[in-house]
Design a protein around this motif. Structure first.
Motif, PDB file in Angstrom:
ATOM      1  N   ASN A 128    -126.578  -4.827  49.632  1.00 23.91           N
ATOM      2  CA  ASN A 128    -125.578  -5.558  48.857  1.00 23.91           C
ATOM      3  C   ASN A 128    -125.441  -6.996  49.359  1.00 23.91           C
ATOM      4  O   ASN A 128    -124.374  -7.443  49.781  1.00 23.91           O
ATOM      5  CB  ASN A 128    -124.218  -4.858  48.922  1.00 23.91           C
ATOM      6  N   ASP A 130    -126.555 -10.595  47.679  1.00 26.99           N
ATOM      7  CA  ASP A 130    -127.205 -11.338  46.607  1.00 26.99           C
ATOM      8  C   ASP A 130    -126.784 -12.793  46.717  1.00 26.99           C
ATOM      9  O   ASP A 130    -126.001 -13.170  47.597  1.00 26.99           O
ATOM     10  CB  ASP A 130    -126.864 -10.746  45.235  1.00 26.99           C
ATOM     11  N   ALA A 346    -130.930  -9.115  46.335  1.00 27.75           N
ATOM     12  CA  ALA A 346    -130.564  -7.722  46.591  1.00 27.75           C
ATOM     13  C   ALA A 346    -131.712  -6.745  46.375  1.00 27.75           C
ATOM     14  O   ALA A 346    -131.627  -5.592  46.801  1.00 27.75           O
ATOM     15  CB  ALA A 346    -129.391  -7.316  45.697  1.00 27.75           C
ATOM     16  N   GLY A 378    -129.801  -3.420  46.249  1.00 21.89           N
ATOM     17  CA  GLY A 378    -128.351  -3.516  46.204  1.00 21.89           C
ATOM     18  C   GLY A 378    -127.862  -4.036  44.869  1.00 21.89           C
ATOM     19  O   GLY A 378    -128.612  -4.130  43.887  1.00 21.89           O
TER      20      GLY A 378
END
Length: 896
Positions: A128, A130, A346, A378
């Protein structure tokens, strides 16, 4: 602001777009910073655009975050970072690693990106993380990986200069990558055989250089390039040898593309059969063809298919990786490429490894000696904030980006941050809308204070160097991340003594288990010393081995793709009809950049020079659409979608495509009452890349009625602007303000509230027209001047702004202020075109009428276009308009 050493010039890199220009920064004895282009840097060879030229004017500390804050109160680093570590650790312990997230930025350096990616994927154990680069080039990444097996930009900037045909797709190069545009301009002037085609729904400034402008309907690029693929096949313009030796899937791609039926393609794209045939023939007959594409391709719900449709045509002709030919992705941010190198997205791992590949995961985990590794991709940007809004993300760290303004459905993003239990924001400025949602604020090092590397669009790594001391308690992003990692229990893996150590680790990982199986390899730099790192010259990767080479750095001319069989894949893509427009929302919203501003203006918004060209949010409308909606030039209009609304100024022009509305992305709640256009943009994304479709949102537009309109120039920035509409920007000597309202409050009272209490006032009122002008002085200085009327005020903005620096001490001079127009001996400049020398459109038109009919001639008369050069395409457009008007007048005279 204290310089490290007086009058020392430091070589660094510009912090704006992905061109990656070299900059010479000189700290003067008075603390100011002189800026010049680096003549030795291979990206720009001394050129700078208007934004880069003005960098020295953006380094003020007035809005800087200088100390950590918790809950809006000053703290120290120990307290702030301990709290961040505790909150993230608690969320992971109670809800699992996927309950936390990082949202980072192409504004941070590669070393910052590397540490963030390592902490999240290798030690927290979630993907997670990005980046706002998801908003600008994720579709390009996905298209590259589908075709090549790797995220590889095959060519180099010099290909744009050595090609015979340059196809610019969804790229306003003149405004968004001005230095590349200047290189293309120079190449075209030197090569009479060079042709430029612009593929863009709008007639942008870039069209000034175009031999052919293809104003296709929005989101129909796949139809255009599938048609080209069919044409190349049917006219035997293919490189069968290259196809057979180095590719797979050609027949499937041809079948999906279909036959080159010009009339059908014309209906799909809105282009004439003649223009389609001309374009297709140009490509078929020109071996040295480069297709440069940017956000008009990427920012689409079919962006990845667009990228692959373009790449298919180059694979089919073998025009890839050779001098003067190939597909080329122009990235939007200074370090979007560096983020891609370290796995900042991600769905990627560091060193261009794939998160879905178990061997790559094991290799990275082993190299990092980490307790875990993310096992699946993610949450991508839009999904990440949706998950936050739905309560799934319990702790979120945002670095160097402003998602409350820049993400689609921006009001929904604000709601998500309001809901999130714990939000950390690392930034350099308090003047960002996202800051208001932070539980913990961490003051980051800004450009000029931080140290590390960035990678530009042609894979060239350059140093961004420190030439200013860190103010207050600010710290680099990598330092903040590493400290939190250690406080979370990962002491051994995050003991870095500086960016050089991080870079060495990054370079070593690029070679781990590689043996030529991956494109990204800079292992020649894995043992670089701190001194050598400090002196590192711009260098293009790959750089494998033990010593730096200046050899061939293009990819794929002879195959060698990064798949198990060494071949590229043609991707079969089909044209999909763009989304239907509802009756309530009959127009298509397209968003983008303007020439002199950057992202959400936290840097460019500080300098009058950057605001002199365009100082107010606007909507570009076709005359037919404006007429149908009852909108006149300069009216204030509401742009509305099911997601939100914005209020901007109407700009009516035939350069807009009928049925479309263009609104720039830069304005925020800091500088306008309701200019956040991403609050209007739909959060729909490309299913492959996750990139939002920021170029296509169905909208409605309507004129807003106000009881009064106003323009003001003020010496001091107002604390509050309590009107129905306002937009504020710096100008020389103070501030300029656009206003409108329906309040019954007396306008004189309103003006007085924004001026010092002891100001001496003059006023003029014309009861027949409703015009009211008020000015106030403190001593000999003009404190402010207001121009009110029942309609949008037609006062010359350059003249009015100049009042703050003009002599207005005498009675006669003061009454001239109230005249509301320049005196006869000072003609109106018109809208500013050249921000470097403050040259306006009217001045250019006058010189053109006198015989200065070329950009060079205008430069000789007015200096316009002779400094950074960013305005030259706009000057050419004005000259073309003057020439057209002259021809039409001559035709009328002859006919009569």
């Amino acid at each position: 602001m204290t310089g490290i050493s007086k009058e020392k010039t430091v070589k660094t890199t510009c912090p704006y777009c992905g061109v990656g220009c070299g900059v010479l920064a000189t700290v003067r004895e008075d603390g100011s910073v002189g800026i010049a282009g680096d003549p030795d840097h291979p990206a720009n060879y001394g050129r700078l655009c208007s934004k880069g030229s003005a960098l020295g004017e953006t380094l003020s500390l007035e809005d800087r975050l200088l100390y950590p804050e918790i809950g809006g109160k000053r703290s120290d680093w120990d307290g702030a970072l301990t709290l961040v570590a505790e909150k993230f650790s608690a969320a992971i312990r109670e809800h699992g690693p996927d309950s936390v997230a990082f949202y980072v930025s192409g504004q941070i350096l590669t070393e910052d990106y590397y540490v963030a990616n390592k902490l999240m994927k290798g030690f927290i154990g979630s993907a997670n993380i990005d980046t706002n680069s998801r908003l600008c080039m994720a579709s390009s990444v996905a298209g590259h990986r589908r075709a090549f097996g790797s995220d590889t930009v095959a060519g180099a900037y010099e290909d744009l200069e050595t090609c015979d045909l340059l196809v610019l797709v969804g790229s306003n190069l003149a405004w968004c990558h001005p230095v590349l545009f200047q290189r293309v301009e120079a190449a075209k002037a030197n090569n009479p055989n060079m042709r430029v085609v612009v593929v863009d729904p709008r007639e942008t400034a870039t069209c000034a250089i175009a031999d052919l402008h293809l104003a296709l309907k929005p989101d129909t690029d796949v139809a255009l390039f599938n048609g080209l693929l069919g044409f190349l096949s049917e006219t035997e313009a293919l490189d069968r040898t290259y196809i057979e030796a180095h590719t797979n899937g050609f027949e499937d791609a041809i079948q999906a593309a279909g036959a080159c039926e010009i009339n059908r393609i014309s209906g799909e794209t809105g282009l004439t059969p003649h223009d389609l045939a001309t374009f297709y023939t140009m490509v078929a007959r020109t071996e040295k063809t480069v297709t440069l594409y940017s956000q008009g391709v990427n920012q689409s719900v079919v962006g990845t298919d667009k990228v692959n449709a373009i790449i298919n045509t180059h694979l089919a002709t073998g025009r890839i990786g050779k001098p003067g030919m190939g597909p080329f992705s122009a990235t939007g941010q200074p370090n979007a490429m560096g983020g891609r190198e370290v796995g900042g997205l991600a769905n990627m791992l560091a060193a261009h490894m794939a998160i879905e590949n178990p061997d790559h995961r094991a290799l990275v985990q082993s190299f990092w000696q980490s307790p875990t590794i993310a096992s699946k991709q993610g949450l991508k940007a839009v999904d990440l904030f949706n998950a936050t809004r739905n309560g799934k993300i319990k702790a979120l760290w945002i670095m160097a980006t402003n998602p409350v303004d820049s993400l689609p459905d921006a009001d929904g993003v604000a709601e998500a941050l309001e809901i999130c239990p714990f939000v950390v924001v690392s930034d350099v400025t308090r003047a960002a809308d996202t800051v208001a949602y932070a539980d913990v604020l961490l003051p980051a090092a800004a450009w000029g204070e931080k140290d590390g590397t960035v990678t530009n669009s042609e894979r060239r790594i350059s140093r961004q160097k420190k030439f200013l001391d860190l103010p207050g308690d600010t710290r680099p992003d990598w330092w903040q991340l590493a400290d939190v990692a250690r406080r979370m229990g990962f002491e051994d893996a995050f003991h870095y003594d500086g960016p050089a150590a991080i870079f060495r680790e990054h370079a070593a990982l690029s070679n781990a288990g590689n043996n030529g199986s991956r494109d990204f390899d800079i292992s020649a730099l894995k043992d670089i010393s701190p001194a050598a790192f400090d002196d590192l010259e711009p260098i293009q990767w790959p750089q494998p081995g033990t010593s730096v080479s200046n050899g061939e750095t293009r990819f794929f001319a002879k195959g060698g793709f990064f798949r198990s069989d060494g071949k590229a894949n043609f991707i079969a893509v089909s044209h999909k009809e763009p989304r239907k427009r509802e009756r309530r929302y009959p127009l298509v919203l397209n968003t983008g950049r303007v020439r002199d501003h950057w992202h959400t203006m936290t840097r460019t918004g500080k300098t009058p020079r950057s605001s002199s060209h365009i100082a107010e949010p606007y909507a570009e409308l076709h005359p037919d659409d404006a007429r149908e909606a009852g909108i006149a030039a300069a009216d204030l209009v509401e742009v509305k979608s099911p997601h939100g609304s914005a209020v901007v100024r109407a700009q009516i022009t035939g350069r807009a495509q009928k049925g479309s509305v263009f609104v720039p992305m830069h304005w925020t709640d800091q500088v306008s009452s309701k200019g956040r256009i991403d609050a209007v943009v739909a959060p729909e994304t490309d299913p492959v890349s996750g990139q939002p479709g920021s170029k296509f949102t169905p909208v409605a537009i309507r004129k807003l009625e106000f009881g009064w309109h106003g323009f003001a120039v003020l010496r001091n920035k107002p604390d509050q602007l309590e009107t129905g509409y306002w937009a504020i920007a710096p100008t020389e000597g103070g501030w300029r303000v656009e206003m409108a309202g329906n309040s019954e409050t007396d306008l004189e009272h309103h003006a007085a509230r924004l001026l010092p209490e002891d100001a001496e006032f003059l006023r003029f009122e014309d009861v027949t027209t409703g015009a009211l002008r008020i000015a106030g002085w403190t001593g000999a200085d003009l404190a402010g001047a207001f121009f009110f009327g029942p309609d949008p005020v037609g006062v010359s903005r350059p003249w009015a702004c100049g009042l703050l620096t003009a002599e207005t001490a005498t009675k006669d001079q003061r009454f001239r202020v109230l005249a509301g127009r320049p005196p006869a001996d000072l003609p109106d400049k018109g809208a500013i075109v050249c921000s470097c020398f403050q040259v306006g459109s009217s001045e250019i038109a006058v010189e053109a009428a006198r015989g200065a009919t070329t950009v060079k001639a205008i430069g000789a008369c007015l200096k316009a276009g002779t400094n950074c050069g960013s305005c030259r395409s706009e000057i050419q457009t004005l000259l073309d308009a003057v020439a057209k008007e002259t021809r039409e007048d001559a035709d009328i005279a002859q006919a009569s």
